[in-house]
Design an enzyme around this catalytic site. Structure first.
Site, PDB file in Angstrom:
ATOM      1  N   LYS A  51     -33.681 -44.740 -31.149  1.00 51.57           N
ATOM      2  CA  LYS A  51     -33.167 -46.027 -30.813  1.00 51.57           C
ATOM      3  C   LYS A  51     -33.702 -46.441 -29.311  1.00 51.57           C
ATOM      4  CE  LYS A  51     -29.956 -47.231 -34.157  1.00 51.57           C
ATOM      5  NZ  LYS A  51     -28.845 -47.714 -34.383  1.00 51.57           N
TER       6      LYS A  51
ATOM      7  N   GLY B  19     -22.996 -38.197 -24.185  1.00 53.22           N
ATOM      8  CA  GLY B  19     -22.773 -39.462 -23.621  1.00 53.22           C
ATOM      9  C   GLY B  19     -22.735 -39.377 -22.072  1.00 53.22           C
TER      10      GLY B  19
ATOM     11  N   GLY C  52     -27.175 -34.824 -26.904  1.00 52.60           N
ATOM     12  CA  GLY C  52     -26.604 -33.933 -27.731  1.00 52.60           C
ATOM     13  C   GLY C  52     -27.744 -33.485 -28.634  1.00 52.60           C
TER      14      GLY C  52
END
Ligand code: ADP
Ligand code: MG
Length: 401
Positions: free
Chosen positions: A203, A379, A356
């Site tokens: 995304k 993150g 990740g």
């Protein structure tokens, strides 16, 4: 960025005999009561060993999984970590089941110098995720000074990562945290040029802030993954059934005009009618994806041109796979980038992998030790690259010159 004080800056008297409360990231996968991947535990060993060797009493804090609302659920217990840690340290480790008791505090005081204790999942405490001051005081009672080595949790202001750092002084970075801050910090501040970013993944929405923060700093941004399809749409072509964020096409247009030729899109892709029809896959130019087909990887020409740009770089940061790497043969573009990073590193470039899935890809390719740094924080590394202040880092003592 202001440099943070680390355990290396503490003198002998500040460590010897003191209770070091160390926040680590032992958020490991557990199956049937057994740790199935000890990577994160091994990553914390240098800090634990350093403190142990200098005569500290080491008390470890970590979260594991997502227990709901501070309730102790056995499947999220840190107990399975104890035998793994004992094996790696070569000594017994004391387990503190309930840190909110006088007995727990007594255990920390009775711990011999150089001994190690592990506290049960911090998220079994209601106040952990709300950064509650009382919960932080409870944790603080277990130590005399604070060390944060959990970079992967530093983007969250929790009682064991943020509030506690204001209560225990000194509050310093561990060796893993230090390494993360050094490598990621250098990217944003003093990158050797040319500086190339490779961004991919599913995304565009999740990476928009990274692109915006990196654009003025880099010489090139190479785009791969499904994200490329949203950019293609912004350029007015059809993309078949490729994963596109319809509501971000306008944003992609703005980015394209702001970036000029800094932003490089794949010149072609590997397409298939579906992920489970790899035998039908073929390569097409970026503007020739037929109806009913989806792009699942960058094509061979793009792999070669991206690899060439990476080989000419002195600094490279990579976040996000180039294709659906979990489903071979659509992993070829991602593997090609992993190899390009390794080759650039061998030629003297500083190369950093964050995210990740990208970290999993480079580990899967057995090339993790051939790049300069693979970030342990998915993150957290993303937020760092977005230019955000990580609360768990901000709360640590600044290094005085
Ligand atoms: P990271 O964890 O490294 O930051 P992301 O989570 O942003 O990476 O993206 C990883 C996901 O992107 C993977 O699950 C991968 O399958 C998906 N992906 C990459 N390219 C494509 C594509 N062309 N079509 C669909 N999904 C893709
Ligand atoms: Mg991911």
């Amino acid at each position: 960025m202001i440099a943070k004080r680390t355990i290396e800056n503490l003198d002998a008297a500040a460590v010897l005999g003191q209770r070091a409360l160390v926040r680590v990231d032992f958020n490991v996968p557990v199956k049937d009561g057994k740790v199935t991947d000890d990577t994160r535990i091994r990553a914390a060993i240098p800090t634990i060993m350093d403190l142990k060797d200098r005569g500290a009493r080491v008390i470890l804090l970590s979260h594991l999984g997502r227990p709901k609302g501070g309730v102790a659920e056995s499947k999220y217990s840190l107990k399975p970590v104890v035998p793994v840690l004992e094996g790696l340290l070569g000594m017994p480790v004391t387990f503190i089941e309930d840190p909110a008791t006088p007995a727990a505090i007594e255990t920390t005081h009775k711990l011999p110098r150089g001994a190690v204790a592990l506290v049960e999942n911090t998220r079994f405490q209601k106040g952990e995720e709300t950064n509650d001051p009382a919960t932080a005081r409870m944790f603080a009672a277990l130590g005399d000074f604070y060390v944060n080595d959990a970079f992967g949790s530093a983007h969250r202001a929790h009682a064991s990562t943020e509030a506690v750092a204001h209560l225990l002084k000194p509050a310093v970075a561990g060796l893993l945290m230090q390494k993360e801050l050094e490598y990621l910090g250098r990217l944003l501040e003093t990158p050797a040029r040319p500086f190339v970013a490779i961004l991919g993944g599913a995304k565009i929405s999740g990476k928009i802030d990274v692109i915006q923060n990196l654009l003025p700093r880099v010489d090139r941004i190479l785009i791969g993954g499904a994200m490329a399809a949203t950019f293609y749409r912004a350029k007015g072509v059809k993309t078949g059934t490729s994963l596109v964020e319809e509501d971000r096409i306008g944003m992609a247009k703005d980015l394209l005009s702001a970036a000029g030729d800094k932003l490089v899109l794949p010149s072609g892709g590997v397409i298939a009618p579906a992920l489970d029809k790899p035998e039908l896959r073929r390569e097409v130019a970026w503007d020739a994806i037929p109806d009913g087909w989806a792009m699942y990887d960058i094509d061979a020409t793009t792999r070669t041109s991206f690899a060439g740009i990476v080989m000419g770089a002195k600094t490279v940061v990579w976040n996000g796979p180039m294709g659906v790497f979990e489903t071979p043969p659509f992993d070829a573009g991602t593997l090609a980038m992993a190899h390009a990073l390794a080759d650039a590193t061998a030629k003297g470039a500083i190369t950093v992998v964050g995210g990740g899935d990208s970290a999993a890809a480079i580990e899967g390719a057995k090339l993790a030790d051939k790049v300069s740094h693979v970030s342990t924080g998915g993150g957290a590394s993303l937020e760092f690259l977005e230019g955000k202040v990580l609360p768990g880092v901000a709360a640590l003592d600044d290094r005085t010159p």
